[in-house]
Design an enzyme around this catalytic site. Structure first.
Site, PDB file in Angstrom:
ATOM      1  N   GLY A  51       4.956  -1.369   2.420  1.00 37.88           N
ATOM      2  CA  GLY A  51       4.184  -0.153   2.245  1.00 37.88           C
ATOM      3  C   GLY A  51       5.035   1.099   2.177  1.00 37.88           C
ATOM      4  N   HIS A  86       0.812  -1.214   0.000  1.00 43.59           N
ATOM      5  CA  HIS A  86       0.000   0.000   0.000  1.00 43.59           C
ATOM      6  C   HIS A  86       0.850   1.271   0.000  1.00 43.59           C
ATOM      7  CE1 HIS A  86       0.800   0.731   4.318  1.00 43.59           C
ATOM      8  NE2 HIS A  86       0.705  -0.578   4.446  1.00 43.59           N
ATOM      9  N   ASP A  87       0.368   2.266  -0.702  1.00 46.08           N
ATOM     10  CA  ASP A  87       0.964   3.603  -0.745  1.00 46.08           C
ATOM     11  C   ASP A  87       2.330   3.637  -1.421  1.00 46.08           C
ATOM     12  OD1 ASP A  87      -1.084   5.128   0.900  1.00 46.08           O
ATOM     13  OD2 ASP A  87      -0.501   3.580   2.342  1.00 46.08           O
TER      14      ASP A  87
END
Length: 268
Positions: free
Chosen positions: A139, A121-122
């Site tokens: 992440g 994520h991100d």
């Protein structure tokens, strides 16, 4: 009209360009956007607020747009953006972002993600990045354009990897890597510059000699690291390599920098 196999499940809320192909046993969620020429070969899961760019091809058992693997995620509306002309091979996973991060995970155009790649994520992945089999980003990682990530390498959360780097197979990366860096080892260390990649990107012999001189001064010259950095900063008007390295370091001085395994000479 999109070409959708009878066994595929495509939500009515999904937005598919007219020439999209959705193969057998694929699932496409209501917030998905598939641009012109996208092809889901078979058994692909695309969910969440995910947009896939034109002409990208996704192979069987890839799962894109699933929730972040984060205990802080509470179902916020975040996104996964995949650029045009990407090749996403079997068993690749890529998560949407988090509200506490960028709010989106981004994979740039013309990337190739080989079997078993994971993009957490991100993450922010530049253009023309190649992930060999089972390369893994935790992440909040950023990866610069034209970087190569070797098989089974693992990148720690929040790490920054500059443009045109070479991360060798089985390497663990936990510190920021300067542009053009070549990293190797379980606890990844710089082993020089990505000379092969630099040649492919058009560096001349003169530019390579200059880059090596800057690298040697920055990591093996006399004085403290800050003093060496200032010497390199003085070269930025004459050396594009020096300019890119200094700009990368200045972007976030709070992060530890990946250094050569032999260490550097520093003065108190």
């Amino acid at each position: 009209m999109p070409n959708i196999h009878p066994t595929a499940l495509v939500d009515q809320g999904a937005h598919l360009a007219d020439d999209v192909e959705v193969g057998p046993f694929c699932t496409v969620g209501p917030d998905v956007e598939l641009a012109q020429g996208v092809r889901l070969v078979s058994h692909v899961n695309v969910t969440g607020a995910t947009a896939i760019g034109a002409r990208s091809v996704v192979y069987p058992f890839a799962s894109l747009g699933t929730p972040p693997q984060s205990v802080h995620y509470k179902g916020e509306k975040t996104r996964l953006l995949i650029g045009e002309d990407c090749v996403i091979r079997e068993h690749v996973t890529a998560n949407i972002g988090t509200a506490g991060g960028r709010g989106q995970t981004v994979i740039g155009p013309r990337c190739m993600l080989m079997v078993g790649t994971h993009v957490g994520h991100d993450c922010l992945v530049g253009e023309s990045v190649v992930f060999a089999n089972n390369a893994t980003l935790a992440g909040h990682v950023s990866v610069g354009d034209f970087t190569f990530l070797g098989g089974l390498c693992a990148v720690h959360q929040f790490t920054r990897i500059g443009a045109q780097c070479m991360i060798s197979g089985l390497t663990g990366v936990r510190e920021d890597v300067i542009p053009f860096g070549n990293v190797l080892g379980q606890a990844g260390k710089l082993v020089g510059l990505n000379v092969i990649g630099m040649r492919r990107r058009g560096f001349t012999k003169t530019q390579l000699h200059e880059a090596r001189a800057v690298y040697r001064d920055l990591f093996f010259g006399g004085g403290t690291f800050d003093a060496r950095l200032e010497r390199v900063r003085a070269m930025t008007g004459q050396s594009d390599f020096a300019a890119q390295v200094v700009a990368f370091i200045d972007q976030n001085r709070s992060r530890s920098l990946c250094q050569p395994s032999r260490g550097v000479v520093q003065e108190d």
